[in-house]
Design a protein around this motif. Structure first.
Motif, short mmCIF file in Angstrom:
data_model
loop_
_atom_site.label_atom_id
_atom_site.label_comp_id
_atom_site.label_asym_id
_atom_site.label_seq_id
_atom_site.Cartn_x
_atom_site.Cartn_y
_atom_site.Cartn_z
N PRO A 184 36.92 47.58 43.17
CA PRO A 184 37.53 48.12 44.38
C PRO A 184 37.53 47.10 45.51
N SER A 185 38.32 47.34 46.55
CA SER A 185 38.36 46.43 47.67
C SER A 185 37.15 46.66 48.56
N SER A 186 36.84 45.66 49.37
CA SER A 186 35.70 45.74 50.28
C SER A 186 35.98 44.81 51.42
N SER A 187 34.98 44.60 52.28
CA SER A 187 35.18 43.65 53.38
C SER A 187 35.37 42.24 52.83
N LEU A 188 34.86 42.00 51.60
CA LEU A 188 35.03 40.70 50.98
C LEU A 188 36.46 40.50 50.50
N GLY A 189 37.10 41.57 50.09
CA GLY A 189 38.48 41.49 49.62
C GLY A 189 38.57 41.26 48.12
N GLU A 190 39.79 41.34 47.62
CA GLU A 190 40.05 41.21 46.19
C GLU A 190 40.57 39.81 45.86
N LEU A 191 40.18 39.32 44.71
CA LEU A 191 40.69 38.04 44.23
C LEU A 191 41.98 38.24 43.45
N PRO A 192 42.92 37.32 43.56
CA PRO A 192 44.10 37.39 42.70
C PRO A 192 43.67 37.27 41.24
N ARG A 193 44.42 37.94 40.39
CA ARG A 193 44.20 37.81 38.95
C ARG A 193 45.48 37.29 38.31
N ILE B 157 54.43 26.87 47.87
CA ILE B 157 54.15 28.31 47.85
C ILE B 157 52.89 28.60 48.66
N LEU B 158 51.86 27.77 48.47
CA LEU B 158 50.60 28.00 49.20
C LEU B 158 50.81 27.86 50.70
N ALA B 159 51.73 27.00 51.10
CA ALA B 159 52.00 26.82 52.53
C ALA B 159 52.57 28.08 53.17
N GLN B 160 53.13 28.99 52.34
CA GLN B 160 53.69 30.25 52.86
C GLN B 160 52.62 31.32 53.08
N VAL B 161 51.39 31.01 52.62
CA VAL B 161 50.29 31.98 52.75
C VAL B 161 49.59 31.75 54.08
N ASN B 162 49.47 32.81 54.86
CA ASN B 162 48.77 32.74 56.15
C ASN B 162 47.28 32.95 55.91
N LEU B 163 46.52 31.88 55.88
CA LEU B 163 45.12 31.93 55.49
C LEU B 163 44.32 32.87 56.38
N GLU B 164 44.62 32.88 57.66
CA GLU B 164 43.79 33.64 58.59
C GLU B 164 43.99 35.15 58.47
N THR B 165 45.06 35.58 57.81
CA THR B 165 45.26 37.03 57.64
C THR B 165 44.60 37.54 56.37
N LEU B 166 44.05 36.64 55.56
CA LEU B 166 43.45 37.04 54.30
C LEU B 166 42.00 37.46 54.49
N LYS B 167 41.49 38.18 53.51
CA LYS B 167 40.08 38.54 53.49
C LYS B 167 39.28 37.37 52.91
N HIS C 210 36.11 25.70 55.05
CA HIS C 210 36.49 26.96 55.68
C HIS C 210 35.27 27.90 55.78
N PRO C 211 35.11 28.60 56.89
CA PRO C 211 33.93 29.46 57.08
C PRO C 211 33.74 30.50 55.96
N SER C 212 34.82 30.90 55.32
CA SER C 212 34.70 31.91 54.26
C SER C 212 33.84 31.43 53.10
N LEU C 213 33.70 30.12 52.92
CA LEU C 213 32.93 29.57 51.80
C LEU C 213 31.46 29.97 51.87
#
Length: 592
Positions: free
Chosen positions: A24-33, A77-87, A117-120
């Motif tokens: 399930p999702s959480s504050s950590l978020g889901e990983l792509p599969r 493609i990765l450049a189209q991803v807004n990193l700061e909006t992700l979990k 990145h701080p998420s690490l």
């Protein structure tokens, strides 16, 4: 196929995303599969949406492009991803992929930046697979950035998470990293596993005989019985220990006893036998030496058959370049051979052939290394006219430019009368802004001169430089300007020139050199380099296997510090001296 996708219902999109993400999702978020869809299908379903589901699809698409080795498409493609909006989990995934793409583009600094990145900080909360992927990317980036110890530390940390082939590869890589570190960096401390690896590398770098090196490794194994490297000894060390079951007992010394090379041959032979005698005096049990005359050879095949019948395990020689070239053209040799010259064959030689000589190219590379270590960046070169000068200049140029230096110009010297003009050409002498009355000036961007010259040519260099207003420019030279028997007046003509030279000619108090000089006084002059090479051929003979399995090892020789390159040629690093006040003064070593 894409056209058929357009009418997909919202229900289908939900199903596709379910295959893409963990729950399930959480504050950590889901990983792509890995989704059950093509790259184009994922991008079409993501459309222009900025939702979390669409971002997951883009991440999956970027990763799929990367796995397909389409780095450019993955990056766009990765450049189209807004990193700061992700979990956080998704940020870690995106940062890791960005690092991998930077590494594919040979930009380790960008890879390391992506992994800050701080998420690490929450990496440890993610599944093991993602932890492994991220940390392997960091380890690779550290290694590519030249941070060898940090890369080893990262791989030691991640080792418990790995299994199977991935664990074996990581294990081997740890050893390759720690064994490539200089001895001064092998200071145990902190993590117990890493300290064990470092102390094992220290044991493997033990300078001495094969037996001494093996004893050091055995002692390490006894002290670290449960260390990962003890449970699975690195292959290079396993190969090294296997060498102990094949002690070297008989060597063939194959040299010409007559002809043009006879005097060279005598110096090599006498140095070789002097080293053998010294080993006997020291209580060692050196191998038996059997002499063969290469001048009387009618067939190399016949010689090898005879040597095998005589029980020879290693051949030292031949000296003649044409014979060495013949050996270099063969696929296999029946007996391991240390040739005392270099093959002119362009193809890779047989695995049983090693080559050793007093190559001027080694000294040219040594000049480049030393000048760079001393902070020089812009060079000009003076070398003799002819094939020898061309080879020396090419070796210097390649090594100097590989380090990052600039070669501003080169002249081939021949007659001393031309030297003033040639030096003037190199320094582009011209009148100053004062017009005809102005004093001459020279270009100011030359840091040093690389010089390969005879003693007579070299003695013309300093006064000519002074005459051409370049007397303060440092000169770095090969050993060819030093005969070993010059007098103080000649030394003053060479004042300030730095040159590399064999330990044999610089270390006049070496016990073996003194012993040889007492019997053969000519060994104190330029012929001394050949005596030194003979000594070193004897010292190398039992250690060729060591150098092959542990290529970072070196042998402290009297012709230089000796190492083995990938082509199985012995390369020398030499100490340095300077002509100062009518004397030759040894210079402190710089880091290699």
């Amino acid at each position: 196929m894409i056209a058929c996708l357009r009418p997909l219902s919202a229900l289908c999109l939900v199903g596709l995303l379910a295959a893409c993400s963990s729950s399930p999702s959480s504050s950590l978020g889901e990983l792509p599969r890995t989704p059950q869809a093509s790259l184009e299908q994922m991008l079409q379903q993501a459309g222009d949406s900025q939702s979390e589901d669409a971002q997951l699809l883009r991440l999956s698409a970027a990763d799929l492009a990367y796995q397909q080795n389409d780095v450019g498409r993955a990056s766009s493609i990765l450049a189209q991803v807004n990193l700061e909006t992700l979990k956080p989990a998704q940020q870690i995934y995106a940062s890791t992929l960005a690092a991998e793409l930077a590494l594919a583009g040979n930009d380790p600094k960008a890879a390391l930046q992506a992994l800050t990145h701080p998420s690490l900080e929450r990496l440890g909360e993610l599944p093991v697979e993602q932890q492994v992927r991220t940390q392997l990317a960091r380890a690779t980036a550290l290694e590519d950035d030249g941070q060898t110890l940090a890369a080893a530390r990262e791989r030691v940390f991640i080792a418990p998470l790995l299994s199977g082939e991935q664990a074996r590869q990581n294990h081997d890589r740890i050893w390759q990293l720690v064994s490539s570190l200089p001895a001064e960096a092998l200071q145990p401390g902190g993590d117990a596993d890493l300290s064990g690896w470092l102390s094992l590398a220290q044991a493997a770098k033990t300078v001495g005989t094969l037996e001494q090196q093996q004893n050091a490794i055995d002692n390490w194994l006894a002290q670290h019985p449960s260390h990962p490297a003890a449970l699975q000894l690195p292959q290079a060390l396993a190969d090294l220990l296997a060498l102990s079951s094949q002690p070297l007992q008989k060597i063939a010394l194959l040299l010409p006893q007559e002809g043009q090379l006879a005097s060279v041959s005598r110096a090599l032979r006498d140095g070789f036998l002097a080293a053998h005698y010294q080993a006997q005096q020291a209580g060692e049990n050196p191998p038996q030496i059997q002499l063969y005359d290469s001048a009387r050879l009618t067939s190399l095949d016949d010689f090898y058959r005879q040597a095998q019948a005589d029980g020879v395990q290693l051949i030292v020689g031949p000296l003649e370049k044409n014979l060495v070239t013949q050996l270099g053209n063969r696929a296999e040799l029946p007996i391991t051979t240390l040739a005392l010259n270099y093959s002119e064959s362009s193809q890779e030689g047989p695995p049983q052939l090693f080559q050793f000589g007093l190559a001027a190219e080694d000294e040219a590379r040594e000049v480049a290394r030393r000048a760079w270590a001393d902070g020089m960046r812009n060079a000009v070169a003076l070398v003799p006219r002819g094939d020898w000068g061309d080879r020396v200049l090419n070796a210097f140029r390649q090594s100097w430019q590989a380090a990052g230096g600039t070669l501003l110009g080169a002249e081939h010297i021949d007659q001393p009368v031309d030297m003033a003009r040639q030096i003037a050409d190199l320094f582009q002498l011209r009148g100053t802004a004062g017009g005809a009355a102005g004093e001459p000036s020279r270009r100011q961007d030359v840091d040093f001169i690389f010089l390969a010259a005879t003693p007579q040519q070299a003695q013309q260099i300093k006064p000519t430089l002074a005459y051409q207003y370049a007397g303060e420019v440092p000169v770095y030279a090969t050993s060819h300007l030093f005969s070993g028997s010059m007098n103080a007046a000649q030394y003053r003509d060479l004042e300030g020139i730095r040159f590399c030279e064999t330990p044999w000619l610089l270390d006049v108090n070496d016990p073996l050199r003194q012993q040889v000089n007492s019997q053969w006084p000519q060994a104190g002059g330029s012929l001394g380099r050949l005596y030194a090479m003979g000594v070193d051929a004897f010292r190398l003979a039992p250690r060729l296997g060591q150098l092959k399995v542990l290529p970072d090892n070196r042998v402290a020789g009297l012709s230089g510090s000796l190492g083995l390159n990938p082509a199985q040629r012995i390369e020398r690093q030499l100490p340095w001296a300077e002509f100062r006040g009518g004397q030759v003064q040894r210079l402190p070593d710089s880091s290699h």
